[in-house]
Scaffold this motif. Sequence first.
Motif, PDB file in Angstrom:
ATOM      1  N   ALA A   1       0.820  -1.203   0.000  1.00  0.00           N
ATOM      2  CA  ALA A   1       0.000   0.000   0.000  1.00  0.00           C
ATOM      3  C   ALA A   1       0.856   1.257   0.000  1.00  0.00           C
ATOM      4  N   GLU A   2       2.152   1.108   0.323  1.00  0.00           N
ATOM      5  CA  GLU A   2       3.039   2.260   0.420  1.00  0.00           C
ATOM      6  C   GLU A   2       4.175   2.232  -0.591  1.00  0.00           C
ATOM      7  N   VAL A   3       4.528   1.044  -1.045  1.00  0.00           N
ATOM      8  CA  VAL A   3       5.671   0.928  -1.947  1.00  0.00           C
ATOM      9  C   VAL A   3       5.475  -0.319  -2.810  1.00  0.00           C
ATOM     10  N   PRO A   4       5.837  -0.262  -4.099  1.00  0.00           N
ATOM     11  CA  PRO A   4       5.750  -1.482  -4.904  1.00  0.00           C
ATOM     12  C   PRO A   4       6.655  -2.567  -4.318  1.00  0.00           C
ATOM     13  N   VAL A   5       6.135  -3.773  -4.214  1.00  0.00           N
ATOM     14  CA  VAL A   5       6.913  -4.904  -3.715  1.00  0.00           C
ATOM     15  C   VAL A   5       7.164  -5.859  -4.881  1.00  0.00           C
ATOM     16  N   VAL A   6       8.423  -6.063  -5.206  1.00  0.00           N
ATOM     17  CA  VAL A   6       8.812  -6.983  -6.271  1.00  0.00           C
ATOM     18  C   VAL A   6       9.141  -8.327  -5.628  1.00  0.00           C
ATOM     19  N   ILE A   7       8.548  -9.398  -6.134  1.00  0.00           N
ATOM     20  CA  ILE A   7       8.749 -10.726  -5.556  1.00  0.00           C
ATOM     21  C   ILE A   7       9.646 -11.555  -6.471  1.00  0.00           C
ATOM     22  N   ASP A   8      10.688 -12.108  -5.887  1.00  0.00           N
ATOM     23  CA  ASP A   8      11.618 -12.996  -6.595  1.00  0.00           C
ATOM     24  C   ASP A   8      11.374 -14.417  -6.103  1.00  0.00           C
TER      25      ASP A   8
ATOM     26  N   VAL B   1      15.906  -5.775 -17.068  1.00  0.00           N
ATOM     27  CA  VAL B   1      15.249  -5.779 -15.761  1.00  0.00           C
ATOM     28  C   VAL B   1      14.951  -4.345 -15.331  1.00  0.00           C
ATOM     29  N   ARG B   2      15.893  -3.446 -15.554  1.00  0.00           N
ATOM     30  CA  ARG B   2      15.668  -2.024 -15.238  1.00  0.00           C
ATOM     31  C   ARG B   2      14.457  -1.475 -15.987  1.00  0.00           C
ATOM     32  N   GLN B   3      14.346  -1.839 -17.256  1.00  0.00           N
ATOM     33  CA  GLN B   3      13.230  -1.357 -18.060  1.00  0.00           C
ATOM     34  C   GLN B   3      11.897  -1.795 -17.466  1.00  0.00           C
ATOM     35  N   VAL B   4      11.807  -3.059 -17.050  1.00  0.00           N
ATOM     36  CA  VAL B   4      10.580  -3.564 -16.442  1.00  0.00           C
ATOM     37  C   VAL B   4      10.295  -2.834 -15.127  1.00  0.00           C
ATOM     38  N   LEU B   5      11.327  -2.624 -14.322  1.00  0.00           N
ATOM     39  CA  LEU B   5      11.139  -1.938 -13.038  1.00  0.00           C
ATOM     40  C   LEU B   5      10.687  -0.501 -13.239  1.00  0.00           C
ATOM     41  N   ASP B   6      11.241   0.168 -14.233  1.00  0.00           N
ATOM     42  CA  ASP B   6      10.827   1.552 -14.504  1.00  0.00           C
ATOM     43  C   ASP B   6       9.356   1.606 -14.886  1.00  0.00           C
ATOM     44  N   GLN B   7       8.894   0.652 -15.703  1.00  0.00           N
ATOM     45  CA  GLN B   7       7.479   0.594 -16.070  1.00  0.00           C
ATOM     46  C   GLN B   7       6.615   0.340 -14.840  1.00  0.00           C
ATOM     47  N   LEU B   8       7.081  -0.552 -13.979  1.00  0.00           N
ATOM     48  CA  LEU B   8       6.337  -0.880 -12.767  1.00  0.00           C
ATOM     49  C   LEU B   8       6.185   0.340 -11.874  1.00  0.00           C
ATOM     50  N   ILE B   9       7.278   1.039 -11.631  1.00  0.00           N
ATOM     51  CA  ILE B   9       7.249   2.200 -10.740  1.00  0.00           C
ATOM     52  C   ILE B   9       6.366   3.297 -11.311  1.00  0.00           C
ATOM     53  N   GLN B  10       6.441   3.496 -12.623  1.00  0.00           N
ATOM     54  CA  GLN B  10       5.589   4.495 -13.261  1.00  0.00           C
ATOM     55  C   GLN B  10       4.114   4.136 -13.114  1.00  0.00           C
ATOM     56  N   ALA B  11       3.785   2.859 -13.331  1.00  0.00           N
ATOM     57  CA  ALA B  11       2.397   2.424 -13.201  1.00  0.00           C
ATOM     58  C   ALA B  11       1.902   2.578 -11.760  1.00  0.00           C
ATOM     59  N   ALA B  12       2.763   2.250 -10.798  1.00  0.00           N
ATOM     60  CA  ALA B  12       2.384   2.366  -9.387  1.00  0.00           C
ATOM     61  C   ALA B  12       2.049   3.810  -9.030  1.00  0.00           C
ATOM     62  N   GLU B  13       2.817   4.725  -9.568  1.00  0.00           N
ATOM     63  CA  GLU B  13       2.597   6.143  -9.259  1.00  0.00           C
ATOM     64  C   GLU B  13       1.360   6.677  -9.973  1.00  0.00           C
ATOM     65  N   GLU B  14       1.215   6.332 -11.264  1.00  0.00           N
ATOM     66  CA  GLU B  14       0.119   6.891 -12.050  1.00  0.00           C
ATOM     67  C   GLU B  14      -1.234   6.308 -11.646  1.00  0.00           C
ATOM     68  N   ARG B  15      -1.268   4.998 -11.356  1.00  0.00           N
ATOM     69  CA  ARG B  15      -2.547   4.350 -11.071  1.00  0.00           C
ATOM     70  C   ARG B  15      -2.972   4.451  -9.622  1.00  0.00           C
ATOM     71  N   PHE B  16      -1.981   4.383  -8.724  1.00  0.00           N
ATOM     72  CA  PHE B  16      -2.316   4.286  -7.304  1.00  0.00           C
ATOM     73  C   PHE B  16      -1.714   5.401  -6.456  1.00  0.00           C
ATOM     74  N   GLY B  17      -0.906   6.246  -7.036  1.00  0.00           N
ATOM     75  CA  GLY B  17      -0.256   7.291  -6.265  1.00  0.00           C
ATOM     76  C   GLY B  17       0.787   6.765  -5.315  1.00  0.00           C
ATOM     77  N   ILE B  18       1.323   5.565  -5.596  1.00  0.00           N
ATOM     78  CA  ILE B  18       2.312   4.937  -4.721  1.00  0.00           C
ATOM     79  C   ILE B  18       3.699   5.197  -5.300  1.00  0.00           C
ATOM     80  N   VAL B  19       4.504   5.937  -4.573  1.00  0.00           N
ATOM     81  CA  VAL B  19       5.829   6.307  -5.092  1.00  0.00           C
ATOM     82  C   VAL B  19       6.957   5.750  -4.241  1.00  0.00           C
ATOM     83  N   GLY B  20       6.636   4.989  -3.229  1.00  0.00           N
ATOM     84  CA  GLY B  20       7.696   4.447  -2.392  1.00  0.00           C
ATOM     85  C   GLY B  20       8.205   5.484  -1.420  1.00  0.00           C
ATOM     86  N   ALA B  21       9.271   5.128  -0.739  1.00  0.00           N
ATOM     87  CA  ALA B  21       9.884   6.013   0.254  1.00  0.00           C
ATOM     88  C   ALA B  21      11.362   6.123  -0.054  1.00  0.00           C
TER      89      ALA B  21
END
Length: 325
Positions: free
Chosen positions: A67-74, A147-167
């Motif tokens: 709810a506060e930061v995107p969580v990437v699962i490995d 991998v960076r490219q995928v993460l950048d897309q993820l972070i952008q989507a998290a911010e645009e859709r949910f307003g979640i930008v991490g800390a």
Amino acid sequence: MQPRNMSMSGAVDLSAVKAAAEAKQKAERARSQRAAQPGGQQAAAATRLVIDVDEAGFEQEVLQRSAEVPVVIDFWAEWCEPCKQLSPILERLAEAYAGRFVLAKIDVDQNQMLFQQFGVQGIPAVFAVIAGQALPLFQGAAPEPQVRQVLDQLIQAAEERFGIVGAPVDPEQAAAAGEEAAGPPQPPANPTLAAAHAALDGGDLAGAIQAYENVLADEPGNLEASIGLGQARLLKRVQEADPAKVRKAAADKPTDVAAQLAAADLDLVGGHVEDAFGRLVSLVQRTAGEDRDAARVRLLELFEVVGPDDPRVISSRAALSRALF
């Protein structure tokens, strides 16, 4: 392998958290509270960026945190050689992104329920959870730039859709944490192997193949070079292939060795490991002489790409032995 299955629309709703709108409000409240605390955003420096997660801690460490930061699962396992290539990249990027996402590592051998809940087909597999929604990112080892490219897309989507930008973590403290995690200085890497990796990451497949072959000429038992060479050769073979034509030729000519080899390559690149192995084992069973040898050699090459300790390789090796003897 290249990242696959990146899709922000194929979200699987995890009912353990509330709807995205509420998650967004919670994230905004949490950021306000952190800003009001002594030290403001620097308090986030204490956030663990790489965490080991099990079934018992999944709700708190992943669902609530998402709810506060995107969580990437490995999703990984000790026996998985491609996991040993991908995991260090993800861990390094978690530090480099300094709090824009958190990396949760899940050992599939110890957490079968989570493995099944996410519908994981093979490992390494990378998912993300944003505001309680699980998103498939990609499966298989991948070079850092992709991998960076995928993460950048993820972070952008998290911010645009949910307003979640991490800390964001304080850069100096993040750097210090990264140095501490790295441990004592490591001996210099093999420069030829490093050049091979760089060529592979940059798409210079011919250069990568030559460099990996040079490494193996000096170090025949270098597993990392063997896997890299297999990947480079595989990608070069499928580079200009027309998937539709390859699939049609394989379906129309089940006894055509070249057609079946090409289809097996596409199977593997597409993440259908069992299909690729099964196709070639079947080809070995129904051919003889040079045709059988070609199928056997290609199957062994694909074993190297996936990794000798992968259970799919182990079971397929047994099937190959039965087919041969």
